[in-house]
Write a protein that holds these residues in place. Sequence first.
Motif, short mmCIF file in Angstrom:
data_model
loop_
_atom_site.label_atom_id
_atom_site.label_comp_id
_atom_site.label_asym_id
_atom_site.label_seq_id
_atom_site.Cartn_x
_atom_site.Cartn_y
_atom_site.Cartn_z
N PRO A 53 0.81 -1.22 0.00
CA PRO A 53 0.00 0.00 0.00
C PRO A 53 0.84 1.27 0.00
CG PRO A 53 -0.90 -1.58 1.54
CD PRO A 53 0.42 -2.14 1.08
N VAL A 54 0.32 2.31 -0.64
CA VAL A 54 1.05 3.55 -0.86
C VAL A 54 0.83 4.51 0.31
CG1 VAL A 54 1.19 5.59 -2.36
CG2 VAL A 54 0.98 3.28 -3.35
N SER A 55 1.93 5.12 0.76
CA SER A 55 1.86 6.10 1.86
C SER A 55 1.92 7.53 1.37
CB SER A 55 3.00 5.86 2.85
OG SER A 55 2.90 4.60 3.47
N ILE A 56 2.54 7.75 0.21
CA ILE A 56 2.74 9.12 -0.27
C ILE A 56 2.47 9.16 -1.78
CG2 ILE A 56 4.43 10.98 -0.64
CD1 ILE A 56 5.89 9.90 1.88
N LEU A 57 1.65 10.11 -2.20
CA LEU A 57 1.42 10.39 -3.62
C LEU A 57 1.88 11.80 -3.91
CD1 LEU A 57 0.20 9.90 -6.46
CD2 LEU A 57 -1.99 10.70 -5.53
N VAL A 58 2.79 11.94 -4.86
CA VAL A 58 3.27 13.25 -5.29
C VAL A 58 2.73 13.51 -6.69
CG1 VAL A 58 5.25 14.75 -5.71
CG2 VAL A 58 5.36 13.00 -3.90
N ASN A 59 1.72 14.36 -6.79
CA ASN A 59 1.13 14.74 -8.08
C ASN A 59 2.01 15.82 -8.70
OD1 ASN A 59 -1.20 13.18 -8.66
ND2 ASN A 59 -2.32 14.25 -7.04
N ASN A 60 3.07 15.39 -9.34
CA ASN A 60 4.10 16.30 -9.85
C ASN A 60 3.95 16.61 -11.33
OD1 ASN A 60 6.97 17.53 -9.79
ND2 ASN A 60 7.16 15.88 -11.29
N ALA A 61 3.30 15.74 -12.10
CA ALA A 61 3.24 15.91 -13.55
C ALA A 61 2.50 17.20 -13.92
CB ALA A 61 2.54 14.72 -14.19
N GLY A 62 3.01 17.89 -14.91
CA GLY A 62 2.38 19.11 -15.38
C GLY A 62 3.01 19.58 -16.67
N ILE A 63 2.31 20.45 -17.38
CA ILE A 63 2.85 21.00 -18.63
C ILE A 63 2.69 22.51 -18.64
CG2 ILE A 63 2.40 18.92 -19.98
CD1 ILE A 63 -0.04 20.54 -21.19
N GLN A 64 3.51 23.13 -19.44
CA GLN A 64 3.41 24.54 -19.80
C GLN A 64 3.00 24.59 -21.27
OE1 GLN A 64 2.68 27.59 -19.52
NE2 GLN A 64 4.28 28.22 -18.06
N HIS A 65 2.70 25.77 -21.77
CA HIS A 65 2.35 25.95 -23.17
C HIS A 65 3.02 27.22 -23.67
CE1 HIS A 65 -0.41 29.10 -21.83
NE2 HIS A 65 -0.79 28.26 -20.89
N GLY A 66 3.01 27.40 -24.96
CA GLY A 66 3.59 28.61 -25.53
C GLY A 66 2.76 29.84 -25.21
N PRO A 67 3.38 31.03 -25.24
CA PRO A 67 2.66 32.26 -24.90
C PRO A 67 1.64 32.64 -25.97
CG PRO A 67 4.86 32.78 -25.70
CD PRO A 67 4.80 31.29 -25.59
N ALA A 68 0.48 33.12 -25.52
CA ALA A 68 -0.55 33.62 -26.43
C ALA A 68 -1.55 34.41 -25.62
CB ALA A 68 -1.26 32.47 -27.16
N HIS A 124 14.32 25.79 -19.15
CA HIS A 124 15.37 26.10 -20.11
C HIS A 124 15.04 25.66 -21.54
CE1 HIS A 124 18.23 27.60 -17.17
NE2 HIS A 124 17.95 26.56 -16.39
N GLU A 125 13.99 24.83 -21.70
CA GLU A 125 13.62 24.37 -23.04
C GLU A 125 12.30 25.00 -23.47
OE1 GLU A 125 13.54 20.13 -22.80
OE2 GLU A 125 15.71 19.96 -22.42
N PRO A 126 12.08 25.22 -24.77
CA PRO A 126 10.82 25.83 -25.23
C PRO A 126 9.62 24.99 -24.85
CG PRO A 126 12.48 25.83 -26.97
CD PRO A 126 13.02 24.97 -25.88
N ALA A 127 8.55 25.63 -24.42
CA ALA A 127 7.31 24.92 -24.09
C ALA A 127 6.55 24.49 -25.34
CB ALA A 127 6.43 25.81 -23.22
N ALA A 128 6.84 25.14 -26.46
CA ALA A 128 6.19 24.81 -27.72
C ALA A 128 7.17 25.15 -28.84
CB ALA A 128 4.89 25.60 -27.88
N PRO A 129 7.05 24.51 -29.99
CA PRO A 129 7.96 24.80 -31.09
C PRO A 129 7.97 26.29 -31.43
CG PRO A 129 6.67 22.84 -31.58
CD PRO A 129 6.11 23.43 -30.33
N GLY A 130 9.16 26.86 -31.49
CA GLY A 130 9.30 28.27 -31.83
C GLY A 130 9.16 29.22 -30.67
N ALA A 131 8.75 28.73 -29.51
CA ALA A 131 8.58 29.60 -28.34
C ALA A 131 9.91 29.83 -27.64
CB ALA A 131 7.59 28.98 -27.36
N GLN A 132 10.04 30.98 -26.97
CA GLN A 132 11.22 31.23 -26.17
C GLN A 132 11.14 30.47 -24.86
OE1 GLN A 132 11.21 35.77 -26.39
NE2 GLN A 132 13.39 35.34 -26.13
#
Length: 255
Positions: free
Chosen positions: A79-94, A191-199
């Motif tokens: 049985p699990v004692s700790i769940l870390v909901n860490n997954a997430g994404i960013q997107h390009g600016p708009a 440090h990496e672009p969130a979407a192609p062509g994004a800063q």
Amino acid sequence: MRFENQTVVITGATGGLGASHARAYYAEGAWVVLTGRRRDAGTALAAELGERAHFVPLDVRNPDDWANAVDAAESAFGPVSILVNNAGIQHGPATIEDTAIETWERTFAINVTGQFLGIRAFTPSLRRAGGGSIVNVASTMANVGSPYYAPYVASKWAIRGLTRSAALELGRDNIRVNSLHPGVASTPFIHEPAAPGAQPIAELYSPDPFAIPRLAAPDEITRALLFLTAPDAAFVTGTELVVDGGLLLGPALKY
């Protein structure tokens, strides 16, 4: 060895912060279940850590994947004692008017629905463990607004409400639920672009005006996470721990 013989599940475990979290829990004696969509990276990290680590493929948007993750974690380590909901994404600016509905829906599906599904799937396992801790990783952007990133900001605000509701529901089961709000940490996410062509965010953001004028190291965020899930925080639930070097305080005075 604060987490000896405890089973910890980490989503997004192959990213910069996720891998940092996994290594730290492993170093403190935990059985670590790594989850994510990058099978090769997850398998490699589990092999690097050792016999107390196990990788399970998981798309946080998929309820069936979550059910499989529960079965795999309990079969491997109990049985699990700790769940870390860490997954997430960013997107390009708009701007909002230029944001595609698909961007909005994908951001919420991963950042919010993914955490909801994780809590829903793993709560019975935490009960079987006699209680435990859930941490939902949010962001400093869950406390302010930001132009050009409305889906991301809104999704992180939603995590605050989800966390508080879950804390109220699960407290009597000896399950604590808190949110962690990192500032800008030096990871590929920044440090990496969130979407192609994004800063990359690192090119748009400077820490120079703030109280601690640098990016966070991943392990500095990890240490805050470990505190929230350790016995030291046994009376802490429904709280929001900000680790941002003073970003939310605003610019500091210069000498």
